[in-house]
Design a protein around this motif. Structure first.
Motif, PDB file in Angstrom:
ATOM      1  N   UNK A 162     -30.087  12.439 -51.711  1.00  0.00           N
ATOM      2  CA  UNK A 162     -29.820  13.817 -52.102  1.00  0.00           C
ATOM      3  C   UNK A 162     -28.635  14.307 -51.291  1.00  0.00           C
ATOM      4  N   UNK A 163     -28.127  15.464 -51.649  1.00  0.00           N
ATOM      5  CA  UNK A 163     -27.036  16.099 -50.918  1.00  0.00           C
ATOM      6  C   UNK A 163     -27.576  17.319 -50.183  1.00  0.00           C
ATOM      7  N   UNK A 164     -27.003  17.589 -49.027  1.00  0.00           N
ATOM      8  CA  UNK A 164     -27.411  18.734 -48.233  1.00  0.00           C
ATOM      9  C   UNK A 164     -26.185  19.383 -47.610  1.00  0.00           C
ATOM     10  N   UNK A 165     -26.266  20.670 -47.363  1.00  0.00           N
ATOM     11  CA  UNK A 165     -25.188  21.379 -46.678  1.00  0.00           C
ATOM     12  C   UNK A 165     -25.347  21.284 -45.165  1.00  0.00           C
ATOM     13  N   UNK A 166     -26.464  20.707 -44.705  1.00  0.00           N
ATOM     14  CA  UNK A 166     -26.746  20.587 -43.272  1.00  0.00           C
ATOM     15  C   UNK A 166     -27.020  19.146 -42.909  1.00  0.00           C
ATOM     16  N   UNK A 167     -26.664  18.782 -41.683  1.00  0.00           N
ATOM     17  CA  UNK A 167     -26.959  17.442 -41.177  1.00  0.00           C
ATOM     18  C   UNK A 167     -28.455  17.206 -41.039  1.00  0.00           C
ATOM     19  N   UNK A 168     -29.186  18.244 -40.658  1.00  0.00           N
ATOM     20  CA  UNK A 168     -30.617  18.113 -40.407  1.00  0.00           C
ATOM     21  C   UNK A 168     -31.339  17.647 -41.671  1.00  0.00           C
ATOM     22  N   UNK A 169     -32.211  16.658 -41.493  1.00  0.00           N
ATOM     23  CA  UNK A 169     -32.946  16.098 -42.626  1.00  0.00           C
ATOM     24  C   UNK A 169     -34.112  17.009 -42.998  1.00  0.00           C
ATOM     25  N   UNK A 170     -34.089  17.453 -44.248  1.00  0.00           N
ATOM     26  CA  UNK A 170     -35.191  18.181 -44.884  1.00  0.00           C
ATOM     27  C   UNK A 170     -35.350  17.521 -46.246  1.00  0.00           C
ATOM     28  N   UNK A 171     -36.299  16.627 -46.348  1.00  0.00           N
ATOM     29  CA  UNK A 171     -36.424  15.712 -47.477  1.00  0.00           C
ATOM     30  C   UNK A 171     -37.036  16.378 -48.718  1.00  0.00           C
ATOM     31  N   UNK A 172     -36.259  16.558 -49.798  1.00  0.00           N
ATOM     32  CA  UNK A 172     -36.794  17.142 -51.027  1.00  0.00           C
ATOM     33  C   UNK A 172     -37.582  16.141 -51.868  1.00  0.00           C
ATOM     34  N   UNK A 173     -37.441  14.858 -51.567  1.00  0.00           N
ATOM     35  CA  UNK A 173     -38.125  13.827 -52.353  1.00  0.00           C
ATOM     36  C   UNK A 173     -39.578  13.669 -51.949  1.00  0.00           C
ATOM     37  N   UNK A 174     -39.925  14.095 -50.733  1.00  0.00           N
ATOM     38  CA  UNK A 174     -41.302  14.057 -50.248  1.00  0.00           C
ATOM     39  C   UNK A 174     -41.827  15.429 -49.862  1.00  0.00           C
ATOM     40  N   UNK A 175     -40.937  16.363 -49.567  1.00  0.00           N
ATOM     41  CA  UNK A 175     -41.379  17.684 -49.129  1.00  0.00           C
ATOM     42  C   UNK A 175     -42.152  17.597 -47.833  1.00  0.00           C
ATOM     43  N   UNK A 176     -43.194  18.395 -47.709  1.00  0.00           N
ATOM     44  CA  UNK A 176     -43.934  18.486 -46.450  1.00  0.00           C
ATOM     45  C   UNK A 176     -44.648  17.190 -46.063  1.00  0.00           C
ATOM     46  N   UNK A 177     -44.887  16.293 -47.005  1.00  0.00           N
ATOM     47  CA  UNK A 177     -45.593  15.057 -46.653  1.00  0.00           C
ATOM     48  C   UNK A 177     -44.748  14.127 -45.790  1.00  0.00           C
TER      49      UNK A 177
END
Length: 191
Positions: A162-177
């Motif tokens: 995925x693409x993000x505007x931030x370096x920090x990883x916040x995974x949209x493919x798994x979300x909170x899991x």
């Protein structure tokens, strides 16, 4: 004993693979290197304000998936579809308008599939959309630096991006899991 050792090894591997934070300073250093954009390759892309609406809408869908919010992701997908459909290829400074048009159509198709209430289906469509978006923005340009992020554990360990505007990883493919599973693979940096 063997089962306990095997289980502990698998847990350690999973935590290391996904960049989970740990209190051990040695592990933190390794985790930081795997998620750090400085270890990623950098690609120079043209500066373009014409893709701002597309990027904003894409990131809104991404943030909804990070938050495990299928309803918001579905609602925000309408904005993304609209932004993609109204993107003016002729007015862009793209050096390959035919390829850009093909990518625009493909991205629109994936974005339309995000309108479902099934978050697993949304995540699958979002991952496919992300691949197309990365290629599209490399041609069309961007108004900000973006980070191509990758999770090796997605879809039965075949991986997803995925693409993000931030370096920090916040995974949209798994979300909170598995929120922090992933690493920066490439930086799309402005010329």
């Amino acid at each position: 004993m063997k089962k306990t050792l095997l289980f502990a090894s698998l847990i350690s591997l999973a935590l290391f693979s996904c960049g989970e934070k740990s209190t051990n300073s040695e592990t933190q250093t390794e985790t930081h290197a795997s998620g750090d954009a400085s270890s990623a390759s950098s690609v120079s892309v043209n500066s373009s304000k014409s893709t701002s609406g597309i990027i904003d809408a894409y990131l809104a869908v991404k943030d909804a998936l990070v938050a495990d919010d299928a309803a918001t992701a579905a609602a925000k997908s309408a904005d993304l579809v609209s932004a993609l459909k109204t993107y003016d290829i002729a007015g862009s400074q793209a050096n390959d308008p035919e390829e850009l048009e093909r990518l625009q159509v493909e991205a629109t198709d994936f974005a339309e599939k995000l309108a479902t209430a099934d978050i697993a289906a949304q995540r699958e469509s979002f991952q496919a959309l992300s691949v197309v978006m990365k290629d599209m923005l490399k041609i069309a340009g961007t108004d900000r630096t973006l980070y191509h992020q990758y999770c090796p554990m997605y879809k039965g360990n075949t991986g997803g991006m995925w693409l993000s505007a931030n370096e920090e990883i916040k995974n949209p493919l798994f979300g909170s899991s598995m929120l922090t599973c992933g690493r920066v693979e490439e930086t799309l940096a402005l010329n």
